[in-house]
Design an enzyme around this catalytic site. Structure first.
Site, PDB file in Angstrom:
ATOM      1  N   ASP A  67      23.829  32.091 -13.136  1.00 29.29           N
ATOM      2  CA  ASP A  67      25.149  32.076 -12.471  1.00 29.29           C
ATOM      3  C   ASP A  67      26.145  31.109 -13.117  1.00 29.29           C
ATOM      4  O   ASP A  67      27.347  31.214 -12.876  1.00 29.29           O
ATOM      5  CB  ASP A  67      24.996  31.701 -10.985  1.00 29.29           C
ATOM      6  CG  ASP A  67      24.132  32.682 -10.209  1.00 29.29           C
ATOM      7  OD1 ASP A  67      23.910  33.792 -10.715  1.00 29.29           O
ATOM      8  OD2 ASP A  67      23.676  32.323  -9.104  1.00 29.29           O
ATOM      9  N   HIS A  86      18.272  42.532 -10.697  1.00 33.15           N
ATOM     10  CA  HIS A  86      17.419  41.483 -11.296  1.00 33.15           C
ATOM     11  C   HIS A  86      17.114  41.698 -12.770  1.00 33.15           C
ATOM     12  O   HIS A  86      16.585  40.795 -13.420  1.00 33.15           O
ATOM     13  CB  HIS A  86      16.132  41.344 -10.482  1.00 33.15           C
ATOM     14  CG  HIS A  86      16.388  40.760  -9.127  1.00 33.15           C
ATOM     15  ND1 HIS A  86      16.905  41.511  -8.095  1.00 33.15           N
ATOM     16  CD2 HIS A  86      16.268  39.497  -8.654  1.00 33.15           C
ATOM     17  CE1 HIS A  86      17.068  40.735  -7.034  1.00 33.15           C
ATOM     18  NE2 HIS A  86      16.694  39.515  -7.340  1.00 33.15           N
TER      19      HIS A  86
HETATM   20  O1  LIG Z   1      16.265  36.449  -6.442  1.00 39.39           O
HETATM   21  P1  LIG Z   1      16.972  36.671  -5.168  1.00 39.39           P
HETATM   22  O2  LIG Z   1      16.385  35.845  -4.086  1.00 39.39           O
HETATM   23  O3  LIG Z   1      17.090  38.121  -4.839  1.00 39.39           O
HETATM   24  O4  LIG Z   1      18.438  36.109  -5.315  1.00 39.39           O
HETATM   25  C1  LIG Z   1      19.458  36.663  -6.051  1.00 39.39           C
HETATM   26  C2  LIG Z   1      20.363  35.552  -6.507  1.00 39.39           C
HETATM   27  O5  LIG Z   1      19.734  34.802  -7.521  1.00 39.39           O
HETATM   28  C3  LIG Z   1      20.516  34.783  -8.706  1.00 39.39           C
HETATM   29  O6  LIG Z   1      20.070  35.859  -9.522  1.00 39.39           O
HETATM   30  C4  LIG Z   1      20.319  33.501  -9.454  1.00 39.39           C
HETATM   31  O7  LIG Z   1      20.641  32.408  -8.649  1.00 39.39           O
HETATM   32  P2  LIG Z   1      19.936  30.983  -8.817  1.00 39.39           P
HETATM   33  O8  LIG Z   1      19.986  30.634 -10.266  1.00 39.39           O
HETATM   34  O9  LIG Z   1      20.740  30.068  -7.977  1.00 39.39           O
HETATM   35  O10 LIG Z   1      18.534  31.109  -8.356  1.00 39.39           O
HETATM   36  C5  LIG Z   1      21.933  35.054  -8.194  1.00 39.39           C
HETATM   37  O11 LIG Z   1      22.779  35.579  -9.186  1.00 39.39           O
HETATM   38  C6  LIG Z   1      21.673  36.014  -7.066  1.00 39.39           C
HETATM   39  O12 LIG Z   1      22.683  35.938  -6.102  1.00 39.39           O
HETATM   40 MG   LIG Z   2      22.037  28.689  -7.441  1.00 38.53          MG
END
Ligand SMILES: O=P(O)(O)OC[C@H]1O[C@](O)(COP(=O)(O)O)[C@@H](O)[C@@H]1O
Ligand SMILES: [Mg+2]
Ligand SMILES: Nc1ncnc2c1ncn2[C@@H]1O[C@H](COP(=O)(O)OP(=O)(O)O)[C@@H](O)[C@H]1O
Length: 358
Positions: A135, A280
């Site tokens: 992010d 993801h």
């Molecule tokens: O993996 P999860 O729990 O579905 O979360 C998705 C979130 O994690 C991220 O992929 C990465 O966020 P972080 O680096 O804060 O963990 C965000 O872009 C997204 O909103």
């Molecule tokens: Mg974060």
């Protein structure tokens, strides 16, 4: 010296490269180092679930995505609540640190994980951290590792949508990660040549989005690509209080913002839209070359802080140079895209619409 190491929060592509950077630098500069890898983030530290790492565990992982230690996340607001087995989490982490007689904890994490790192540092543990996230929203550093690889994936998605959008003369929304910030969307939107870029920091106006689509049609451009951040918000919703917005969102049946905008465009102007969400995939796969280099270099700097016993800091990039920043200045903050950011000016100069009302 005894080092505890863990990865916390969402994974990303160059976590292993960063850990390798820390470990290789330590092994190379001192004969006296033992690394305890906690499994699945802070959870491993709470439950004393660890692996005494061997030097060779850090070999051959430079190009591997994910994290060899595993990761986990639980909102920080629950940090003072006992875990499922009734254990006090913070006390558990401190006990493990003391039982293993650690000299330092190395934490690779995002903005959420830095709250816990700062708390442990306040409680007297020696902590050194590395900024990881796709992010790029960690306060105090111009760049985190993971970000550049994710830009590549999101850009490739926009590229691939381009060919089908052009063939079918369609409007597409590509929804891009980034949590509450628009860094990833802004960078990949520009790299992928998106026509409209919508980020949380600039609430979008639906009519403006429609005007841009129509303007392109008049120019003979029959397709439009909208790069939309997962946290993007309409100007109508942005006017609501937090409580009102929460209530309104309860009535939404859309799985995500891209579907909301698609519905708005359909209802307002009968505009047919297709939605693509890479999800993801953006944090999966192998790290890009530039990300590997960045993660490795951040790892070397983190090891330097450990060797100099310069604890309580996160390695950061400031004005293009490697530096350090105290954990309390990082924790609890989110680095948003400033609306005066030169990327915004450059995107608009290029004719990209950011969805703001003219
Ligand atoms: O993996 P999860 O729990 O579905 O979360 C998705 C979130 O994690 C991220 O992929 C990465 O966020 P972080 O680096 O804060 O963990 C965000 O872009 C997204 O909103
Ligand atoms: Mg974060
Ligand atoms: N087992 C656990 N119990 C409690 N908190 C945890 C546990 N594992 C991770 N955490 C917490 O999860 C959060 C992860 O932060 P989050 O915002 O989800 O990700 P990121 O650090 O990538 O931004 C941190 O506050 C961290 O301390």
């Amino acid at each position: 010296m005894k080092i505890g190491m863990l990865t916390s929060g969402g994974d990303c592509q160059s976590l292993n490269a960063a850990m390798r950077g820390v470990a290789k630098t330590l092994y190379n500069n001192t004969n006296d180092v033992e690394i305890y890898g906690f499994l699945d983030g802070y959870k491993g530290m709470i439950t004393k679930n660890y692996k005494l790492m061997k030097e060779e565990d850090f070999s051959g992982i430079l190009t591997e995505g994910g994290t060899i230690l595993g990761t986990s996340r639980t909102p920080f607001k629950y940090i003072n609540e006992p875990d499922k087995e009734g254990r006090d989490k913070v006390a558990g982490m401190i006990k493990t640190y003391k039982d293993l007689k650690l000299d330092c904890l190395v934490m690779l994490g995002g903005n959420g994980s830095h709250k816990t790192a700062a708390l442990l540092s306040q409680k007297g543990l020696n902590v050194v951290t590395l900024p990881k996230t796709i992010d790029n929203d960690i306060e105090g550093t111009e760049m985190s590792f993971g970000f550049q690889s994710a830009i590549d994936v999101a850009t490739r998605t926009i590229d691939e949508i381009h060919t089908t959008a052009a063939s079918h003369s369609r409007v597409f929304i590509v929804e891009i990660m980034g949590h509450k910030t628009g860094w990833l969307t802004l960078h990949s939107g520009i790299a992928g040549g998106a026509d409209i870029i919508l980020i949380p920091e600039i609430p979008y106006n639906v009519d403006e989005v429609l005007n841009t689509i129509r303007k392109r049609e008049k120019q003979g451009k029959k397709f439009t690509i909208i790069a939309m951040a997962e946290g993007a918000i309409s100007d109508e919703d942005a006017k609501l209080s937090k409580k009102e917005l929460k209530e309104k969102r309860k009535t939404y049946t859309f799985p995500s913002v891209a579907y909301q905008l698609s519905d708005e465009l359909q209802k307002k102007a009968g505009q047919e839209v297709r939605v693509t969400i890479p999800g993801h995939v953006q944090r999966g796969g192998i790290p890009s070359a530039s990300d590997r280099t960045l993660a490795t270099r951040i790892g070397v700097e983190a090891a330097g802080l450990i060797l100099r016993k310069d604890y309580g800091n996160m390695v950061c990039i400031k004005e293009g140079k490697f530096s350090k920043i105290p954990l309390e200045e990082v924790a609890g903050k989110t680095k948003m895209v400033n609306v005066d950011n030169e990327l915004i000016r450059q995107a608009e100069s290029l004719g990209i619409s950011l969805g703001r009302k003219a």
